[in-house]
Design a protein around this motif. Structure first.
Motif, PDB file in Angstrom:
ATOM      1  N   ARG A  83      65.680  45.901  10.300  1.00 12.21           N
ATOM      2  CA  ARG A  83      65.522  44.460  10.109  1.00 12.21           C
ATOM      3  C   ARG A  83      66.429  44.010   8.969  1.00 12.21           C
ATOM      4  O   ARG A  83      66.422  44.586   7.888  1.00 12.21           O
ATOM      5  N   ARG A  84      67.233  42.965   9.254  1.00 16.52           N
ATOM      6  CA  ARG A  84      68.199  42.457   8.284  1.00 16.52           C
ATOM      7  C   ARG A  84      68.051  40.937   8.181  1.00 16.52           C
ATOM      8  O   ARG A  84      68.710  40.190   8.899  1.00 16.52           O
ATOM      9  N   GLY A  85      67.162  40.480   7.333  1.00 16.08           N
ATOM     10  CA  GLY A  85      66.916  39.051   7.245  1.00 16.08           C
ATOM     11  C   GLY A  85      66.363  38.524   8.551  1.00 16.08           C
ATOM     12  O   GLY A  85      65.354  39.021   9.057  1.00 16.08           O
ATOM     13  N   ASP A  86      67.045  37.534   9.143  1.00 15.67           N
ATOM     14  CA  ASP A  86      66.596  36.962  10.414  1.00 15.67           C
ATOM     15  C   ASP A  86      67.041  37.783  11.621  1.00 15.67           C
ATOM     16  O   ASP A  86      66.598  37.517  12.737  1.00 15.67           O
ATOM     17  N   SER A  87      67.932  38.719  11.425  1.00 14.44           N
ATOM     18  CA  SER A  87      68.450  39.484  12.558  1.00 14.44           C
ATOM     19  C   SER A  87      67.776  40.851  12.660  1.00 14.44           C
ATOM     20  O   SER A  87      67.184  41.350  11.705  1.00 14.44           O
ATOM     21  N   ILE A  88      67.897  41.425  13.848  1.00 11.26           N
ATOM     22  CA  ILE A  88      67.365  42.758  14.116  1.00 11.26           C
ATOM     23  C   ILE A  88      68.486  43.614  14.689  1.00 11.26           C
ATOM     24  O   ILE A  88      69.184  43.199  15.620  1.00 11.26           O
ATOM     25  N   LEU A  89      68.654  44.785  14.118  1.00 13.53           N
ATOM     26  CA  LEU A  89      69.647  45.741  14.608  1.00 13.53           C
ATOM     27  C   LEU A  89      68.906  46.849  15.326  1.00 13.53           C
ATOM     28  O   LEU A  89      67.979  47.453  14.776  1.00 13.53           O
TER      29      LEU A  89
END
Length: 265
Positions: A83-89
């Protein structure tokens, strides 16, 4: 490598052997297990430098390789969530495992796939500590499809070395479980396919891991492209693919898969 040596020594130790379930593993199997665990630790360190890594991975009750699916280097087939802030990797976890029962072959296919997006529906995002809802996202379904194709090909690092970037299309969009409900029509061709680029756009973190236990591993980006972009590549081949990469870079799209962007062709 110090970690790898210590882990191998531990697996050889009498205390560890006493705790193992019968039958005990042999020297080659112990070395393979030590290398796999060292590789997992290396990947874990890297992803923790990128974002907040979920403790649990997305995995299967029974390995797909036992049910007719493509073979990965080992029977372990899983996916990491960062999880990277609002994004998901989302990233494959196992394509770089050492091959089961084979020595001297390096870290599997010497690659892992990843894709990053902020465009996952709320019901499929899950909260921190809960990765299960992500199985119901278009992003996971797409990554899973591409991972199967890559595994069936025995990896794609040699082709990436030759061509720089690859394009891949996934047919049967309307038959998908989640993509057909969650992806806008701009990403679907008239013949019911969806396309991605592999290795084209570099992220804001290192994508080559030289400290894996057996051989270097590259992290290969996967970016969703629009239907018109896919048609452009279909008709123009390598030159069109390279031009598309240049256009995407110029547009500032980067490695993110954005469902709300306009097509660049």
């Amino acid at each position: 490598m110090n970690f790898f040596k210590k882990l191998l020594d531990l697996l050889r130790s009498p205390v560890t052997q006493d705790l193992r379930a019968e039958p005990q593993i042999n020297e080659a199997e112990a070395a393979n297990l030590a290398a796999r665990l060292a590789g997992e630790a290396c990947l874990d360190r890297h992803w923790r430098s990128v974002g907040t890594v979920e403790r649990d991975v997305i995995a299967y009750m029974i390995s797909p390789s036992f049910r007719g699916g493509p073979d990965w280097p080992s029977t372990r087939q899983a996916y990491r969530v960062v999880r990277r802030g609002d994004s998901i990797l989302l990233a494959t976890d196992g394509l770089s495992d050492p091959f089961d029962g084979v020595e001297g072959m390096g870290n599997g296919f010497e690659m892992e796939l990843f894709m990053e997006t902020a465009e996952i529906p709320e019901h499929a995002r899950g909260s921190l500590g809960d990765v299960d809802p992500l199985k119901n996202s278009w992003a996971f379904e797409l990554l899973e499809h591409v991972a199967k194709t890559v595994a069936d090909a025995g990896g794609v690092t040699e082709r990436l070395d030759q061509y720089g970037t690859l394009s891949l299309e996934i047919p049967g969009f309307s038959l998908s479980h989640h993509m057909s409900d969650q992806l806008p029509k701009i990403f679907v061709t008239e013949d019911d396919s969806t396309g991605v680029l592999l290795g084209a756009l570099e992220p804001d973190f290192q994508t080559r891991l030289d400290d894996m236990p057996l051989s270097p591993v590259r992290l290969v980006s996967m970016v969703l492209i629009t239907a018109s972009e896919l048609e452009y590549v279909r008709s123009g081949g390598r030159a069109a693919r390279e031009d598309l990469v240049s256009r995407l870079k110029a547009a500032g799209i980067g490695h993110m898969s954005n469902l709300n962007r306009a097509s660049v062709v």
